[in-house]
Design an enzyme around this catalytic site. Sequence first.
Site, PDB file in Angstrom:
ATOM      1  N   HIS A   1       0.839  -1.205   0.000  1.00 42.04           N
ATOM      2  CA  HIS A   1       0.000   0.000   0.000  1.00 42.04           C
ATOM      3  C   HIS A   1       0.871   1.252   0.000  1.00 42.04           C
ATOM      4  CE1 HIS A   1      -3.730  -2.117   0.548  1.00 42.04           C
ATOM      5  NE2 HIS A   1      -3.307  -2.711   1.627  1.00 42.04           N
TER       6      HIS A   1
ATOM      7  N   ARG B   1     -11.160   0.479 -13.480  1.00 36.76           N
ATOM      8  CA  ARG B   1     -11.155  -0.685 -12.596  1.00 36.76           C
ATOM      9  C   ARG B   1     -12.384  -0.648 -11.682  1.00 36.76           C
ATOM     10  NH1 ARG B   1      -5.748   1.325 -12.599  1.00 36.76           N
ATOM     11  NH2 ARG B   1      -4.258  -0.133 -13.533  1.00 36.76           N
TER      12      ARG B   1
ATOM     13  N   ARG C   1     -14.047  -2.136 -16.999  1.00 34.03           N
ATOM     14  CA  ARG C   1     -13.847  -3.569 -16.769  1.00 34.03           C
ATOM     15  C   ARG C   1     -14.829  -4.037 -15.695  1.00 34.03           C
ATOM     16  NH1 ARG C   1      -8.011  -5.348 -14.876  1.00 34.03           N
ATOM     17  NH2 ARG C   1      -8.617  -4.357 -12.929  1.00 34.03           N
TER      18      ARG C   1
ATOM     19  N   GLU D   1      -5.510 -12.374 -21.010  1.00 32.60           N
ATOM     20  CA  GLU D   1      -4.602 -12.412 -19.859  1.00 32.60           C
ATOM     21  C   GLU D   1      -3.993 -13.785 -19.608  1.00 32.60           C
ATOM     22  OE1 GLU D   1      -6.250  -9.755 -16.486  1.00 32.60           O
ATOM     23  OE2 GLU D   1      -8.023 -10.575 -17.482  1.00 32.60           O
TER      24      GLU D   1
ATOM     25  N   ASN E   1       0.144  -7.788 -17.264  1.00 34.33           N
ATOM     26  CA  ASN E   1       0.594  -8.171 -15.923  1.00 34.33           C
ATOM     27  C   ASN E   1       0.313  -9.649 -15.662  1.00 34.33           C
ATOM     28  OD1 ASN E   1       0.975  -5.444 -15.867  1.00 34.33           O
ATOM     29  ND2 ASN E   1      -0.504  -5.013 -14.260  1.00 34.33           N
ATOM     30  N   ASP E   2      -0.953 -10.035 -15.809  1.00 38.47           N
ATOM     31  CA  ASP E   2      -1.301 -11.437 -15.573  1.00 38.47           C
ATOM     32  C   ASP E   2      -0.794 -12.340 -16.694  1.00 38.47           C
ATOM     33  OD1 ASP E   2      -2.491 -11.739 -13.063  1.00 38.47           O
ATOM     34  OD2 ASP E   2      -4.381 -10.902 -13.757  1.00 38.47           O
TER      35      ASP E   2
ATOM     36  N   ARG F   1       4.124 -12.455  -9.657  1.00 36.70           N
ATOM     37  CA  ARG F   1       4.723 -11.137  -9.865  1.00 36.70           C
ATOM     38  C   ARG F   1       4.825 -10.319  -8.582  1.00 36.70           C
ATOM     39  NH1 ARG F   1       0.361  -7.318 -11.029  1.00 36.70           N
ATOM     40  NH2 ARG F   1      -1.634  -8.400 -11.160  1.00 36.70           N
TER      41      ARG F   1
ATOM     42  N   CYS G   1      -3.504  -2.879 -21.902  1.00 33.19           N
ATOM     43  CA  CYS G   1      -3.829  -2.070 -20.728  1.00 33.19           C
ATOM     44  C   CYS G   1      -2.982  -2.431 -19.518  1.00 33.19           C
ATOM     45  CB  CYS G   1      -5.309  -2.170 -20.372  1.00 33.19           C
ATOM     46  SG  CYS G   1      -5.829  -3.800 -19.814  1.00 33.19           S
TER      47      CYS G   1
END
Length: 553
Positions: free
Chosen positions: A188, A295, A331, A429, A452-453, A463, A500
Amino acid sequence: MRIYNGKSVFNGIAIGKIRVYKKDVQQVKRTKVTDMEAELSRFASAKEEAVRQLQGLYDKALKEVGEANAAIFEVHQMMLDDVDYNESVENIVRSQEVNVEYAVAATGDNFSQMFAAMDDDYMRERAADVKDISERLLIILSGKEDHTASAKEPAIIIADDLAPSETVQLDKDMVLSFVTVHGSTNSHTAILARMMEIPALVGTKLPLDDTVDGKTGIVDGGDGKVYVDPDEETLLRMRKKQEEEQHRKELLLTLKGRENVTLDGQKVMLYANIGNIKDLAMVMQNDAGGIGLFRSEFIYLEKEDYPSEEEQFQIYKQAAETMAGKRVIIRTLDIGADKQCGYFDMEQEENPALGVRAIRICLTHPEVFKTQLRALFRASAFGNIAVMYPMITSIGEIRRIKGIVSEVKAELDAQGTPYGEPEQGIMIETPAAVLVSDMLAKEVDFFSIGTNDLTQYTLAIDRQNPKLDEFYDAHHPAILRMISMVVENAHKAGIWAGICGELGADETLTREFLAMGVDELSVAPGSILPIRKIVLETNVKEYKSQFMYEEHD
């Protein structure tokens, strides 16, 4: 001069005095008590004060870093009401007849160790949260003031670690940078640092003593280095680099309003990724052509119960109206793995990254899915909304989605509720989706590649595990070949394909993506203008003839 290496959280150069920030260590003594009720009353009062402080932190973070990133302080408030945590404190006080300070410290240590030992990355991050709320309670119980990491003069803050509550209290005008010995790039604190745009490093093994405190320091966020007592040559070189960065930022502002077209006439859409409608100002400020990834899961993560259709409708409608005809790709719910909603009451999984997440949750919770789709379709009547479904692996999933969409439209028709006909696309993904992308392309309006995925699943690497950083290669030839394959199959079917994931903002790959024919890059708002600069300076045909992505093999 001494040089220390760390992991970059946010780029930039900071030059100034170093200040070592050390938390007040709470010396907790174990004392016998006879009035346990009085101790538990003190505990209740301390919790009330902690909630008040956390609300103040939430309000401050909301203004500075947006609703999604301020949500951690709501999480901390909820953790103060956790039944297990509270029962542990009460049990220790009553059974051992001890002071509440000892009970809070013991509970904090026990719960923190429990979370830290878990396999799930999301749960491991909770260890720091438990420490944070326990430390806050101990400060309140001791009657001391809560200290922050702010300085009396601008300084580079160096600490063992910084809790989210400490990070958000940083006075940005007085903090040049921060560097921590521990912490991960996905914590965070790291996320907040990026939003605050403070050059920052984590995982930097440097001493927290007089050998660095008060010394002149340089933090190079790009190279992940800290220089202590730099020599004159290094100081001059870094000041020049700092001036060049500032000059570059000023030059980028001259690109606002320019069309994203290469020297040889190839166009590309540059869109922005956002977490909530409060990020829309950044989208406008950086001249994004649209929103490539909204998101929507943050709407769920910030709530204590399922958000209603009307709540979601108002948010999506505002985004559509604000963007004034520009495409807004929303999304659908993408929770699971490292993003958990307690009220979904999901069973704990041994490997949540491969478990019930994203579209799998939607298809197994059709009423939740239909509520969101109703809101999205209604909002699409007020602007250019597109709907994007995450973690698709098969045509069967798409057809199930289409069946639910038909039901939603039939319900809206029966009620006489107006709605639009948004574009509907999917995220690519997984390797499975890549390999059948020629078939999937016939079923949808567009593709958006979630790198990313895709990288995580292709390389079989978590990751978020820092121990695997040396094996993680986002430029792996397999990833680049997959992206090229997806774009090619999309174009054969007459649909567009974008990226993205974080790789879309990798400026070292922009020309290769253009050469592949990628139609859209959706990135953090601050990356729009740097990517536009590369686009405007690129001759794709010339680049193809000189250097193509296959040469990375």
